[in-house]
Scaffold this active site. Structure first.
Site, PDB file in Angstrom:
ATOM      1  N   GLU A  35       0.830  -1.214   0.000  1.00 49.05           N
ATOM      2  CA  GLU A  35       0.000   0.000   0.000  1.00 49.05           C
ATOM      3  C   GLU A  35       0.871   1.275   0.000  1.00 49.05           C
ATOM      4  O   GLU A  35       0.463   2.295  -0.548  1.00 49.05           O
ATOM      5  CB  GLU A  35      -0.943  -0.053   1.204  1.00 49.05           C
ATOM      6  CG  GLU A  35      -2.159   0.828   1.149  1.00 49.05           C
ATOM      7  CD  GLU A  35      -2.939   0.807  -0.165  1.00 49.05           C
ATOM      8  OE1 GLU A  35      -3.234   1.912  -0.660  1.00 49.05           O
ATOM      9  OE2 GLU A  35      -3.244  -0.288  -0.705  1.00 49.05           O
ATOM     10  N   HIS A  37       3.751   1.712  -1.612  1.00 48.11           N
ATOM     11  CA  HIS A  37       4.089   1.970  -3.031  1.00 48.11           C
ATOM     12  C   HIS A  37       2.862   2.498  -3.776  1.00 48.11           C
ATOM     13  O   HIS A  37       2.967   3.395  -4.610  1.00 48.11           O
ATOM     14  CB  HIS A  37       4.531   0.678  -3.731  1.00 48.11           C
ATOM     15  CG  HIS A  37       5.777   0.057  -3.184  1.00 48.11           C
ATOM     16  ND1 HIS A  37       5.781  -1.153  -2.544  1.00 48.11           N
ATOM     17  CD2 HIS A  37       7.071   0.485  -3.204  1.00 48.11           C
ATOM     18  CE1 HIS A  37       7.021  -1.459  -2.192  1.00 48.11           C
ATOM     19  NE2 HIS A  37       7.815  -0.495  -2.577  1.00 48.11           N
ATOM     20  N   ARG A 185       9.866  -5.991   3.420  1.00 46.42           N
ATOM     21  CA  ARG A 185      10.548  -6.926   4.330  1.00 46.42           C
ATOM     22  C   ARG A 185       9.644  -7.431   5.450  1.00 46.42           C
ATOM     23  O   ARG A 185       9.997  -8.402   6.123  1.00 46.42           O
ATOM     24  CB  ARG A 185      11.816  -6.293   4.905  1.00 46.42           C
ATOM     25  CG  ARG A 185      12.904  -6.110   3.862  1.00 46.42           C
ATOM     26  CD  ARG A 185      14.269  -5.805   4.495  1.00 46.42           C
ATOM     27  NE  ARG A 185      15.343  -5.953   3.528  1.00 46.42           N
ATOM     28  CZ  ARG A 185      15.841  -4.969   2.774  1.00 46.42           C
ATOM     29  NH1 ARG A 185      15.358  -3.754   2.881  1.00 46.42           N
ATOM     30  NH2 ARG A 185      16.809  -5.208   1.906  1.00 46.42           N
TER      31      ARG A 185
END
Ligand code: PAF
Length: 278
Positions: A35, A37, A185
């Site tokens: 979200e 990006h 990550r």
């Protein structure tokens, strides 16, 4: 949406768009879009006639012991999300480094502290690939998340120092409802690590509360944050307060500063930050 894999074809396409008077808005990424990006893509959609996304897991920004090989990838999922955000051109190169590549960009002072201290060479890789992407896409405006605060500062400085004619826009950190900053990550977090990862945002909140109560001493503010981070982290990399623009160390918060945290939860290295507006 047009998907282009060849760097030269990308350069030709973007040049033609520029010549046709189109304003190019660009969001560079390493994929595994979340979200955060997508918030960049939506804002970029508003800011340009043509929206360009790049997806490239850049090997030069990973250290020899880092997670390049296992960095999460989902090209089909990313392209579907990109299309839903109105991306016109998705640039998905296989490799951006020709045989014998030996030219790198170092933003010498800004790359030293914080993540630069524990990830030597990381920001040289970032600055170099972003410069290359800028050369291929020649955007009018490029958007980056403020979660990678030092990265954003370095890119701003590179653009200024090397006369790139590009507007750089920093976008707010997007968080889960419980405060965890979104990151590709986060996909690595297993079992109770997801819950323990909240120690970073809790650390920031502790410092912010003390700051709101009038505390300006950097040592006291970072100690409050560190105490929270230590509750969940396997290892604290750093908790630091620095000048928001120069990233110079400060003893008191008397001008805008950034409080930045990096910590391992299990084997996953997470970062987070907040601005303290003096
Ligand atoms: O923030 C990222 O995803 C990367 O560091 C970037 C800017 C795309 C360069 O590889």
């Amino acid at each position: 949406m047009n998907i282009i894999r060849d760097p030269r074809a990308m350069q030709r396409e973007c040049e033609a768009l520029r010549q046709a008077g189109k304003r190019i808005a660009f969001v560079p990424t390493m994929g595994y879009l979340h979200e955060g990006h997508l918030s960049l893509l939506r804002e970029a959609r508003r800011r340009g006639d043509v929206l360009v996304l790049s997806i490239y897991v850049n090997p030069t920004q990973f250290g020899p012991k880092e997670d390049l090989g296992r960095y999460p990838r989902d090209e089909a999922g990313d392209l579907a999300k990109a299309e839903s955000c109105g991306v016109d051109l998705a640039f998905v190169p296989q490799n951006l480094y020709p045989e014998g590549f030996q030219t790198y960009i170092a933003v010498r002072e800004l790359e030293q502290p914080l993540c630069g201290a524990s990830r030597p060479g990381h920001f040289i890789g970032v600055a170099t690939v972003v410069a290359k992407l800028f050369q291929l896409v020649r955007p009018h405006v490029a958007l980056f998340g403020r979660k990678d605060y030092q990265q954003l500062a370095i890119i701003r400085r590179m653009v200024r120092d090397l006369d790139f004619d590009i507007e750089i826009v920093g976008m707010p950190i997007v968080r889960e409802p419980d405060g965890l900053a979104l990151s590709s990550r986060n996909a690595y977090l297993e079992g109770d690590e997801r819950q323990r990862a909240l120690c970073l945002s809790r650390g920031l909140a502790a410092a912010r509360d003390l700051f709101a109560g009038g505390e300006r001493d950097t040592k006291k503010l970072t100690a409050a944050a560190r105490a929270q981070v230590e509750q969940g982290a396997t290892r604290v990399d750093y908790v630091e307060i620095r000048d928001a623009e120069s990233l110079a160390a400060v003893e008191r918060v008397e001008r805008p500063c950034v409080i930045a945290i990096a910590a391992f939860v299990g084997t996953t290295r997470l970062i987070d930050n907040d601005i303290l507006e003096a």
